[in-house]
Design a protein around this motif. Structure first.
Motif, short mmCIF file in Angstrom:
data_model
loop_
_atom_site.label_atom_id
_atom_site.label_comp_id
_atom_site.label_asym_id
_atom_site.label_seq_id
_atom_site.Cartn_x
_atom_site.Cartn_y
_atom_site.Cartn_z
N VAL A 47 0.84 -1.21 0.00
CA VAL A 47 0.00 0.00 0.00
C VAL A 47 0.87 1.25 0.00
CG1 VAL A 47 -1.62 1.37 1.39
CG2 VAL A 47 -2.01 -1.07 1.07
N THR A 48 1.91 1.25 0.82
CA THR A 48 2.82 2.39 0.89
C THR A 48 3.52 2.63 -0.44
OG1 THR A 48 3.22 1.96 3.24
CG2 THR A 48 4.80 3.37 2.11
N LEU A 49 4.00 1.56 -1.07
CA LEU A 49 4.67 1.67 -2.37
C LEU A 49 3.69 2.15 -3.44
CD1 LEU A 49 7.25 1.18 -4.05
CD2 LEU A 49 6.47 -1.19 -4.38
N PHE A 50 2.49 1.59 -3.44
CA PHE A 50 1.48 1.93 -4.46
C PHE A 50 1.09 3.39 -4.37
CE2 PHE A 50 -3.01 2.33 -5.71
CZ PHE A 50 -2.97 1.86 -7.01
N TYR A 51 0.69 3.83 -3.17
CA TYR A 51 0.23 5.20 -3.02
C TYR A 51 1.39 6.21 -3.06
CZ TYR A 51 -4.70 4.33 -2.25
OH TYR A 51 -6.01 4.01 -2.44
N GLY A 52 2.56 5.78 -2.59
CA GLY A 52 3.71 6.67 -2.64
C GLY A 52 4.07 7.04 -4.06
N THR A 53 4.15 6.03 -4.95
CA THR A 53 4.49 6.30 -6.35
C THR A 53 3.35 7.00 -7.08
OG1 THR A 53 3.76 4.04 -6.92
CG2 THR A 53 6.11 4.38 -6.52
N LEU A 54 2.10 6.66 -6.72
CA LEU A 54 0.95 7.29 -7.36
C LEU A 54 0.89 8.78 -7.02
CD1 LEU A 54 -1.02 5.74 -9.18
CD2 LEU A 54 -2.68 5.81 -7.32
#
Length: 313
Positions: free
Chosen positions: A248-255
């Motif tokens: 979740v952190t990786l997904f939303y961080g890059t988004l």
């Protein structure tokens, strides 16, 4: 989707991250490697979950669907990128661009909704364990997944249809590896106010609401874990949701690196950040979920070694 006369263009030029021939060779092998790792890694996750009865649980059911979405996601963009890197012709047709845009939008939304559903699964497992079998029954899991698909498909249709109303009469050059929503809107020479309103309205429903729900879920989960008296039990409870939290952190961080900014400040330099969520995140998910997951280690071992692995364990 192929409405080239109304749009003012019949094709776009996907120029990618660099137009230098020496850079394109490096980028070709880099994207090819990442694509193969992504497809193989996520396919192994799907096979391990599908063939191992120990992993036939709601959490792994949604993980298998997340992996399927990631394979579909990179296949929508990377093969065309590889062809462009090896070809002098960088053109993509208007219809092909909108088709790519539709699947890109839909699959990003689907990834997001599946992650939200997985957060709910972890919340019920840790905070309401006595209700887990009824709250996450097979029928409800299928219903949740169906709802995720329906919402993501509608989300993609809305923005793709709105894009068909946009007129492009200027530059056809896209300094990205695929047809991206914000970039296309920046190339528009017609009024895009309706697109703006739709982005805010649907984005709040599809992205901000699930993200807020995930934050609240993890606040409750952390609170429940802190109330556990045993240190080993705390570690075990946290380890069951640590992988999901990392994804979740990786997904939303890059988004957020790409989309958490006004459209009028959107720059072509954001293409590198786009690669992060479009290529790197799907590639990393299998590693994150299998790195410290003993159940996944066992399933992968049984998938490759069969009975020999069972004897060793």
């Amino acid at each position: 989707m192929a409405r080239g006369n109304q749009s003012g263009v019949s094709e776009f030029l996907l120029l990618g991250l660099s137009e230098r021939p020496e850079d394109q060779q490096v980028l070709f092998w880099m994207f090819l490697s990442m694509y193969l790792v992504t497809v193989v890694g996520n396919s192994l996750i799907i096979l391990a979950i599908g063939t191992d009865s120990c992993l036939h649980t709601p959490m792994y059911f949604f993980l298998a669907n997340l992996s399927f979405t990631d394979v579909f996601f990179v296949t929508n963009t990377i093969p065309n990128t590889l062809v462009n890197l090896q070809s002098q012709n960088k053109a993509i047709s208007y219809g092909g661009c909108l088709t790519q845009l539709y699947f890109l939008i839909s699959l990003v939304a689907l990834d997001n909704l599946i992650l939200a559903t997985m957060a709910y699964d972890r919340y019920v497992a840790i905070c309401r364990p006595l209700h887990y079998t009824t709250a996450m029954s097979p029928g409800l899991c299928i219903l949740f997944l169906t709802l995720c698909w329906v919402l993501s498909v509608l989300y993609g249709i809305i923005h793709t249809l709105l894009m068909t109303k946009v007129t492009f009469c200027g530059s056809r050059k896209i300094h990205y590896i695929f047809c991206e929503l914000y970039v296309l809107l920046r190339l528009a020479c017609s009024d895009i106010q309706v697109n703006h309103i739709a982005l805010i309205a649907t984005g709040s429903l599809i992205f901000l609401t699930p993200f807020g729900f995930m934050i609240m879920s993890y606040i409750w989960i952390i609170g429940a874990i802190l109330r556990i008296p045993s240190a080993s039990s705390k570690y075990k409870a946290f380890s069951t949701c640590a992988s999901h939290l990392a994804v979740v952190t990786l997904f939303y961080g890059t988004l957020c690196m790409v989309y958490l900014k006004p459209l009028n400040t959107y720059s072509m330099k954001d293409s590198v950040a786009t690669v992060m969520y479009a290529v790197v995140t799907p590639m990393m998910n299998p590693f994150i979920y299998s790195l410290r997951n003993k159940d996944m280690h066992g399933a992968l071992g049984r998938l490759f070694l069969g009975k020999a692995f069972q004897t060793l364990t």
